[in-house]
Design an enzyme around this catalytic site. Structure first.
Site, PDB file in Angstrom:
ATOM      1  N   SER A 455      -4.493   5.099  -0.369  1.00  0.00           N
ATOM      2  CA  SER A 455      -3.070   5.389  -0.577  1.00  0.00           C
ATOM      3  C   SER A 455      -2.708   5.273  -2.045  1.00  0.00           C
ATOM      4  O   SER A 455      -3.254   4.441  -2.775  1.00  0.00           O
ATOM      5  CB  SER A 455      -2.210   4.438   0.249  1.00  0.00           C
ATOM      6  OG  SER A 455      -2.507   3.104  -0.067  1.00  0.00           O
ATOM      7  N   GLU A 506      -2.317   9.790   0.952  1.00  0.00           N
ATOM      8  CA  GLU A 506      -1.648   9.265   2.161  1.00  0.00           C
ATOM      9  C   GLU A 506      -0.119   9.286   2.097  1.00  0.00           C
ATOM     10  O   GLU A 506       0.547   8.478   2.747  1.00  0.00           O
ATOM     11  CB  GLU A 506      -2.147   7.846   2.492  1.00  0.00           C
ATOM     12  CG  GLU A 506      -3.655   7.785   2.710  1.00  0.00           C
ATOM     13  CD  GLU A 506      -4.175   6.389   3.089  1.00  0.00           C
ATOM     14  OE1 GLU A 506      -3.396   5.557   3.568  1.00  0.00           O
ATOM     15  OE2 GLU A 506      -5.389   6.155   2.911  1.00  0.00           O
ATOM     16  N   GLU A 627     -10.009  -9.953  11.804  1.00  0.00           N
ATOM     17  CA  GLU A 627      -8.948 -10.768  12.393  1.00  0.00           C
ATOM     18  C   GLU A 627      -8.904 -10.669  13.913  1.00  0.00           C
ATOM     19  O   GLU A 627      -8.214 -11.442  14.558  1.00  0.00           O
ATOM     20  CB  GLU A 627      -7.594 -10.463  11.762  1.00  0.00           C
ATOM     21  CG  GLU A 627      -7.145  -9.028  11.876  1.00  0.00           C
ATOM     22  CD  GLU A 627      -5.777  -8.825  11.225  1.00  0.00           C
ATOM     23  OE1 GLU A 627      -5.684  -9.040  10.004  1.00  0.00           O
ATOM     24  OE2 GLU A 627      -4.830  -8.472  11.939  1.00  0.00           O
ATOM     25  N   HIS A 716      -2.633  -6.757  -5.150  1.00  0.00           N
ATOM     26  CA  HIS A 716      -1.489  -7.527  -4.655  1.00  0.00           C
ATOM     27  C   HIS A 716      -0.560  -7.925  -5.790  1.00  0.00           C
ATOM     28  O   HIS A 716       0.527  -8.428  -5.557  1.00  0.00           O
ATOM     29  CB  HIS A 716      -1.973  -8.782  -3.933  1.00  0.00           C
ATOM     30  CG  HIS A 716      -2.937  -8.479  -2.836  1.00  0.00           C
ATOM     31  ND1 HIS A 716      -4.290  -8.419  -3.043  1.00  0.00           N
ATOM     32  CD2 HIS A 716      -2.736  -8.162  -1.535  1.00  0.00           C
ATOM     33  CE1 HIS A 716      -4.880  -8.100  -1.904  1.00  0.00           C
ATOM     34  NE2 HIS A 716      -3.963  -7.929  -0.979  1.00  0.00           N
TER      35      HIS A 716
HETATM   36  N1  GLN Z   1      -6.686   3.619   3.355  1.00  0.00           N
HETATM   37  C1  GLN Z   1      -5.690   2.614   3.446  1.00  0.00           C
HETATM   38  C2  GLN Z   1      -4.850   2.567   2.188  1.00  0.00           C
HETATM   39  O1  GLN Z   1      -5.351   2.821   1.158  1.00  0.00           O
HETATM   40  C3  GLN Z   1      -6.306   1.254   3.657  1.00  0.00           C
HETATM   41  C4  GLN Z   1      -5.256   0.174   3.785  1.00  0.00           C
HETATM   42  C5  GLN Z   1      -5.806  -1.163   4.225  1.00  0.00           C
HETATM   43  O2  GLN Z   1      -6.969  -1.401   4.200  1.00  0.00           O
HETATM   44  N2  GLN Z   1      -4.952  -2.077   4.619  1.00  0.00           N
HETATM   45  O3  GLN Z   1      -3.682   2.268   2.205  1.00  0.00           O
END
Ligand code: GLN
Ligand code: ZN
Length: 791
Positions: A455, A506, A627, A716
């Protein structure tokens, strides 16, 4: 029969966010304008009152209090026992709202201070992690080896009195001391927080005495840690803690609540504790009813966790009554309670809000208030006899029968395809080394190829367009052409930057699970069915109600559009079956593994269509594979076996020369590295930047054979990492893995970042890869086409 004979009904905890997400909006307005504290507190009070009254009016008799939280109940507990880390500048006494939210979210400003005493500066928030195996996240308490405790908030007492003032007698809920310490982390190396138990117990004892003085007759103490694997020392901690607490306030009865699974080898421990009642989860662990009934002291109150507190399905009440009849017959009725398996925190509030949901699907569901109703019906059937609630029981049985027979649930085509799965469908044509040679030849990538995880920033512009389209203000055609332009710009930009493997960005996706769920059969989506993920962040998980299939290609045209604009490979981008499963409410009439296989077949169809369209690389994200691990280690192997099997079913139906990537955004691999290897993806990208590549040790020690993209850019944070920093990380990675294995990429997708952060960061990343190549061992080695296969 008199009403006194009614079997008590408990909910153990109720959703606290409000039907219309009132808590979220009140929090956000407080955070943006600190003068609205009164507004926030008034809203909180209103939500609590509404919950109490609603539960009482529906017939719940053991109404919880202190299940409310402004942010998180573990954080509340940390504050209550006075464990505020020193960086938040708290000394003693009540913890202010500012300090509370600083612990939850961090405080702004540079570390060091502005000179104003009492101002907090740049204190980082507590860590956040998953609450057992739910999708709820709690704030991890930090405890030092010389930690002191003091009763620093009387929230449980205050809320008990608040309810009392409204005429509602509640049973306060608190997290038990052993679970609290087990969930905490120690700031001193090698120190086990459980050693603090003797110091913590007096604070709990003080609280229990205050509750008793305020008029509470029962308290619910949650100890879900009792369903985990415990060592003898930890079992002993329970005996120590409850031995003391039972004496602290003898007039206050303790309902010890266990949930999220079976007590198993902790059953003896739980039954030996001097508590007045025990709650057991009979949804996840129906089989424990017999042993609990046989071994529990007859003066104990048994709370039967019958209704699923973790899922959204309506119960089959007559069937449930049949099952519990033996235990109810052999137990004094006044010593039975019925309840959900766990707090209703984990389900949405009220199904009635879903006016747009398919009527059949809706008739098979129950959210928190409907579950409370179900419990009341069960209670009346048990106490007053079935006739009183015959019509409700009949309706419940009819809904269950309709669901079982519905063609919306059962698709013979899907069931036929599942039956026809062969072993070959879970295997690539050739082993990795052979595939890698063919892929190298076809792709012609340099050493240390650069890519991103999928993304790109979901800018206000993108979100606005999506919202306008959803409201019907932007036509389908205009929305699509907007997205195509965004995609084209992203492709041009990536080419200009010199990335080796491109992504389409995305922009068309709202969420990595929802986007696929909306295009698959067997999924339903809600308007208002929010559940708390953490703090003010709520999610609306898809509901998988029926057999899953993929009527049409889901991503191919986006991929095709992107690939048409460049000669460089553009990755096909999919979410994997295990992740789709783990982030949804899953039907409970067949095994989770069976649902996962159906999703895997649907993804396999998509993989195949992408390949046919010409995709040379296809990435299948499994962000949630880890998870989904069960709470008990003994259950891990079977989960991993079917989870990996589903990934392979989804990913292996391709030619050797098609490269399969997967991505996982977490950092613990040591204990599941076999399973990761067994997935047999050609390339895996993982989160490593924050751990400084340490977790690559797992891959090195295992001699992981396939290729790896260890994240070099912590997505992050808004911070732009300089070239040298990423180069350093890559050099650390080279120490652990061979050059031919390494890819260069960020930790995860970039949708939450801004372009102003992403542009310079990826420029630096590409430059770091370039510099690494010039340092590569030999010039001939720099072309991957000539790779030597390492043993
Ligand atoms: N392909 C997704 C992105 O890039 C992967 C997101 C994720 O691993 N949480 O947003
Ligand atoms: Zn990720």
């Amino acid at each position: 029969m008199s009403i006194d004979l009614k079997v008590p009904v408990a909910t153990l905890g109720f959703p606290r966010i409000g039907r219309r997400r009132e808590l979220k909006f009140a929090l956000e307005s407080y955070w943006s304008d600190k003068s609205s504290a009164d507004g926030l507190l008034a809203m909180a009070k209103k939500l609590r009152a509404e919950n109490w009254i609603e539960q009482r009016d529906r017939g719940v008799t053991k109404i919880p209090s202190n299940d409310f939280s402004l942010y998180d109940h573990v954080l509340d507990t940390a504050v209550m026992v006075g464990t505020v880390p020193s960086r938040f500048g708290w000394k003693e006494g009540p913890v202010s709202l500012d300090t509370y939210f600083a612990m939850a979210r961090g405080s702004e400003g540079e570390a060091g201070g502005c000179g104003h005493p009492g101002h907090l500066h740049g204190a980082t928030a507590l860590e956040m992690t998953k609450w057992f195996d739910t999708n709820y996240h709690y704030m991890v308490p930090e405890l030092s080896d010389d930690q002191a405790f003091a009763l620093s908030s009387t929230k449980p007492v205050d809320e008990f009195l608040e309810a009392k003032a409204l005429g509602v007698h509640t049973r306060p809920v608190i997290i038990g001391p052993v679970t609290f310490l087990k969930l905490a982390k120690s700031t001193a190396e090698g120190f086990n927080p459980l050693a603090l138990l003797p110091k913590l117990i007096p604070v709990y004892a003080q609280l229990l005495r205050r509750l008793a003085r305020a008029g509470a007759d029962w308290v619910q103490i949650d100890e879900p840690a009792l369903v985990l694997d415990l060592i003898p020392n930890e079992q002993e901690a329970f005996r120590f803690a409850y031995g003391r607490l039972a004496k602290a306030a003898p007039e206050l009865k303790i309902m010890l609540a266990t949930y999220f699974g079976a007590l198993g080898d902790n059953l003896d421990t739980a039954l030996s504790l001097p508590v007045a009642g025990l709650h057991v989860d009979l949804v996840r662990a129906a089989e424990q009813l017999e042993a609990v009934g046989r071994l529990a002291r007859k003066e104990m109150v048994l709370s039967l966790g019958l209704i699923d507190g973790r899922n959204v399905w309506r119960a089959n009440l007559p069937a449930m009554l049949e099952k519990i009849r033996p235990i109810v017959a052999g137990w004094p009725p006044e010593r039975i309670e019925i309840a959900p398996s766990c707090s209703l925190l984990h389900v949405p509030i009220d199904l009635e809000l879903e006016t747009a949901l398919d009527a059949d699907v809706k008739s098979w569901l129950a959210f928190a208030v409907q579950k409370a109703d179900e419990l009341v019906v069960l209670s009346r059937a048990l106490a007053d006899g079935k006739n009183v609630v015959a019509s409700q029981l009949g309706a419940s049985a009819r809904a269950a029968a309709a669901r079982a027979a519905s063609l919306k649930v059962h698709d013979p085509l899907v069931e036929g395809r599942i039956a026809a799965i062969t072993g070959d469908m879970r295997r690539r044509q050739s082993a990795f080394v052979e595939r890698a040679g063919k892929q190298d030849k076809r792709l012609g990538l340099p050493h240390f190829p650069t890519t991103t995880i999928g993304s790109f920033p979901q800018t206000p512009g993108v979100r606005k367009a999506r919202a306008a389209h959803a409201r019907g203000e932007l036509s389908f055609v205009d929305y699509e052409s907007f997205l195509k332009k965004e995609t084209a710009a992203a492709i041009r930009w990536q080419e200009g930057l010199g990335l080796d493997v491109l992504v389409h960005g995305e922009f068309e996706r709202n969420d990595m699970v929802q986007y696929f769920g909306e295009q698959l059969s067997g999924f339903a989506f809600t308007r208002h069915a929010w559940v708390q993920s953490y703090g003010s962040r709520y999610v609306r998980p898809p509901i998988i109600f029926g057999d899953v299939s993929r009527p049409n290609p889901m991503t191919v045209r986006w991929w095709r559009h992107a690939q048409s604009l460049t000669a460089k490979p553009v990755k096909g981008m999919l979410t994997g079956p295990v992740t789709i499963l783990n982030w949804s409410f899953v039907r409970d009439d067949i095994a989770r593994s069976a649902v996962c296989e159906q999703i895997a077949l649907a993804i396999r169809d998509e993989v195949s269509d992408l390949e046919k369209a010409g995709a040379r690389i296809i990435q299948i994200d499994e962000a949630a594979l880890r998870e989904g691990l069960p709470l008990r280690k003994s259950d891990w192997a079977s989960y991993l076996e079917w989870a990996v099997g589903c990934f392979r079913l989804a990913s292996t139906g391709v030619d050797d020369a098609t490269q399969i990537h997967t991505h996982m955004c977490y950092s613990e691999f040591n204990d599941i590295i076999d399973a990761i290897a067994a997935m047999d993806a050609d390339v895996i990208s993982i989160e490593t930047s924050r751990s400084r590549m340490e977790l690559l040790d797992a891959f090195r020690n295992y001699r992981y054979p396939n290729e790896i993209g260890p994240g070099v850019y912590d997505i992050h944070s808004p911070r732009v990492p300089p070239v040298e920093e990423m180069l350093d990380l890559l050099i650390l990675a080279r120490h652990r893995l061979s050059d031919r294995q390494l890819w260069v990429n960020p930790d995860c997708g970039l949708k939450t970042r801004k372009w102003e952060e992403v542009r310079p960061a990826l420029l630096n990343m590409v430059e770091a890869a370039r510099q690494l190549r010039t340092q590569a061992k030999s010039p001939t080695d720099a072309q991957r086409g000539e790779r030597k296969i390492h043993a």
